[in-house]
Scaffold this motif. Structure first.
Motif, PDB file in Angstrom:
ATOM      1  N   GLY A 286      -0.725  -2.621  -2.341  1.00 34.05           N
ATOM      2  CA  GLY A 286      -0.063  -1.138  -2.395  1.00 34.05           C
ATOM      3  C   GLY A 286       1.179  -1.288  -3.304  1.00 34.05           C
ATOM      4  O   GLY A 286       1.520  -0.318  -3.911  1.00 34.05           O
ATOM      5  N   LYS A 287       1.937  -2.449  -2.890  1.00 32.01           N
ATOM      6  CA  LYS A 287       3.219  -2.401  -3.686  1.00 32.01           C
ATOM      7  C   LYS A 287       2.988  -2.597  -5.079  1.00 32.01           C
ATOM      8  O   LYS A 287       3.703  -2.140  -5.991  1.00 32.01           O
TER       9      LYS A 287
ATOM     10  N   LEU B 291      -0.899  -4.398   1.951  1.00 36.25           N
ATOM     11  CA  LEU B 291       0.627  -4.022   1.803  1.00 36.25           C
ATOM     12  C   LEU B 291       0.838  -4.550   0.218  1.00 36.25           C
ATOM     13  O   LEU B 291       1.457  -3.596  -0.525  1.00 36.25           O
TER      14      LEU B 291
ATOM     15  N   GLU C 291       2.220   1.140  -6.439  1.00 39.41           N
ATOM     16  CA  GLU C 291       3.391   1.508  -6.587  1.00 39.41           C
ATOM     17  C   GLU C 291       4.244   1.098  -7.611  1.00 39.41           C
ATOM     18  O   GLU C 291       4.999   2.076  -8.542  1.00 39.41           O
TER      19      GLU C 291
ATOM     20  N   GLU D  97      -0.525   2.625  -1.105  1.00 39.17           N
ATOM     21  CA  GLU D  97       0.780   2.213  -1.188  1.00 39.17           C
ATOM     22  C   GLU D  97       1.357   1.569  -0.259  1.00 39.17           C
ATOM     23  O   GLU D  97       2.238   0.555  -0.147  1.00 39.17           O
ATOM     24  N   LYS D  98       0.988   2.006   0.930  1.00 44.87           N
ATOM     25  CA  LYS D  98       1.502   1.704   2.388  1.00 44.87           C
ATOM     26  C   LYS D  98       0.729   0.724   2.963  1.00 44.87           C
ATOM     27  O   LYS D  98       0.749   0.287   4.117  1.00 44.87           O
TER      28      LYS D  98
ATOM     29  N   GLU E  41      -2.367   1.251   4.082  1.00 45.51           N
ATOM     30  CA  GLU E  41      -3.135   1.736   5.297  1.00 45.51           C
ATOM     31  C   GLU E  41      -4.536   2.083   5.166  1.00 45.51           C
ATOM     32  O   GLU E  41      -5.303   2.467   6.314  1.00 45.51           O
TER      33      GLU E  41
ATOM     34  N   TYR F 299       2.724  10.731  -6.973  1.00 42.26           N
ATOM     35  CA  TYR F 299       1.227  10.649  -6.501  1.00 42.26           C
ATOM     36  C   TYR F 299       0.039  11.526  -7.087  1.00 42.26           C
ATOM     37  O   TYR F 299      -0.663  11.254  -7.342  1.00 42.26           O
TER      38      TYR F 299
ATOM     39  N   SER G  63      -0.635   7.581  -1.494  1.00 41.05           N
ATOM     40  CA  SER G  63       0.620   7.208  -0.557  1.00 41.05           C
ATOM     41  C   SER G  63      -0.102   6.301   0.541  1.00 41.05           C
ATOM     42  O   SER G  63       0.454   5.386   0.524  1.00 41.05           O
ATOM     43  N   LYS G  64      -1.322   6.448   1.019  1.00 37.37           N
ATOM     44  CA  LYS G  64      -1.704   5.609   1.877  1.00 37.37           C
ATOM     45  C   LYS G  64      -2.135   4.302   1.728  1.00 37.37           C
ATOM     46  O   LYS G  64      -2.109   2.983   2.019  1.00 37.37           O
TER      47      LYS G  64
END
Length: 84
Positions: free
Chosen positions: A11-12, A8, A15, A43-44, A46, A25, A40-41
């Motif tokens: 990912g931040k 996470l 972003e 950044e989250k 995942e 994206y 997207s995944k």
């Protein structure tokens, strides 16, 4: 910090640099060899990433890869949890 928290935080950072450049994206995906749905995944938090993906993201974001790893990390907590 566990694996999910680390992903996470990474990912931040992705972003943050994407937004600094004003990229969507899709626009970031076009600058690096990463599918836009994966941006997207990432950044989250995942997905786990390969080194080559990190290299591509850094290239697309025009930052050194180490910038993506600029994460506050509690070493005391990390070493305490190694035995668990």
């Amino acid at each position: 910090m566990d694996k999910i928290e680390f992903r996470l935080a990474f990912g931040k950072n992705v972003e943050k640099y994407r937004k600094i450049l004003g990229l969507s994206y899709r626009e970031l995906a076009q600058k690096c060899d990463v599918d836009h749905s994966n941006i997207s995944k990432i950044e989250k938090g995942e997905v786990d990433l390969r080194i080559s993906t990190i290299q591509e993201l850094a290239k697309g974001l025009r930052v050194h890869p180490k910038e993506l790893f600029d994460i506050l990390f509690d070493f005391e907590d990390y070493y305490t949890n190694l035995d668990k």
